[in-house]
Write an enzyme that holds these catalytic residues in place. Sequence first.
Site, mmCIF file in Angstrom:
data_model
loop_
_atom_site.group_PDB
_atom_site.id
_atom_site.type_symbol
_atom_site.label_atom_id
_atom_site.label_comp_id
_atom_site.label_asym_id
_atom_site.label_seq_id
_atom_site.Cartn_x
_atom_site.Cartn_y
_atom_site.Cartn_z
ATOM 1 N N PRO A 54 -33.873 -20.723 16.045
ATOM 2 C CA PRO A 54 -34.514 -22.024 15.847
ATOM 3 C C PRO A 54 -33.778 -23.111 16.620
ATOM 4 O O PRO A 54 -32.559 -23.228 16.527
ATOM 5 C CB PRO A 54 -34.383 -22.259 14.337
ATOM 6 N N HIS A 55 -34.523 -23.880 17.390
ATOM 7 C CA HIS A 55 -33.931 -24.994 18.130
ATOM 8 C C HIS A 55 -35.041 -25.941 18.547
ATOM 9 O O HIS A 55 -36.195 -25.541 18.651
ATOM 10 C CB HIS A 55 -33.187 -24.498 19.381
ATOM 11 N N ALA A 56 -34.662 -27.188 18.756
ATOM 12 C CA ALA A 56 -35.580 -28.176 19.307
ATOM 13 C C ALA A 56 -34.808 -28.922 20.395
ATOM 14 O O ALA A 56 -33.736 -28.474 20.813
ATOM 15 C CB ALA A 56 -36.091 -29.111 18.205
#
Length: 156
Positions: free
Chosen positions: A67-69
């Site tokens: 998960p990353h943004a």
Amino acid sequence: MNLKQSLIDNDSIKLNQQATDWQAAIKIGTDMLVKSGAVEVRYHNAIVDSIKKLGPYIILAPGLAMPHARPEDGVNKTAFALVTLSTPVTFEGEETPVDVLITLAGSDSNQHMQGLMEITQILEDEESESGVDLEKIKACQTKEEIYQVIDQALNK
């Protein structure tokens, strides 16, 4: 910032967790980074919104999600969180459920790429079909065991 040091500094490892769905699974990781000050609460929302828009782009290999943004979505400093789930969660459009999540908060795209490369190096397994060995992470019952896996992978 290396993975092991970040996990120690941010106290960001949780093993054998329960999550009702993929959003809850991601929140376990982002909550630890919010608590440590590495990211703002909106970082979690940015990840969830992106997945709803783009599909499960965070899945790196069967069973493994990162998960990353974007840095501007609330990253204060580069950090990692590692979560293993006792019961895997399913992402829409993905056949294989996910039970290892490594949250990455990159403060810039350079840090982001470095983080990705280090994770790949740690999990790399040329003999397995998927190219990664998640079993060594899933077998860990303590933070210390996670640190050993990281050390062994980076020192070979």
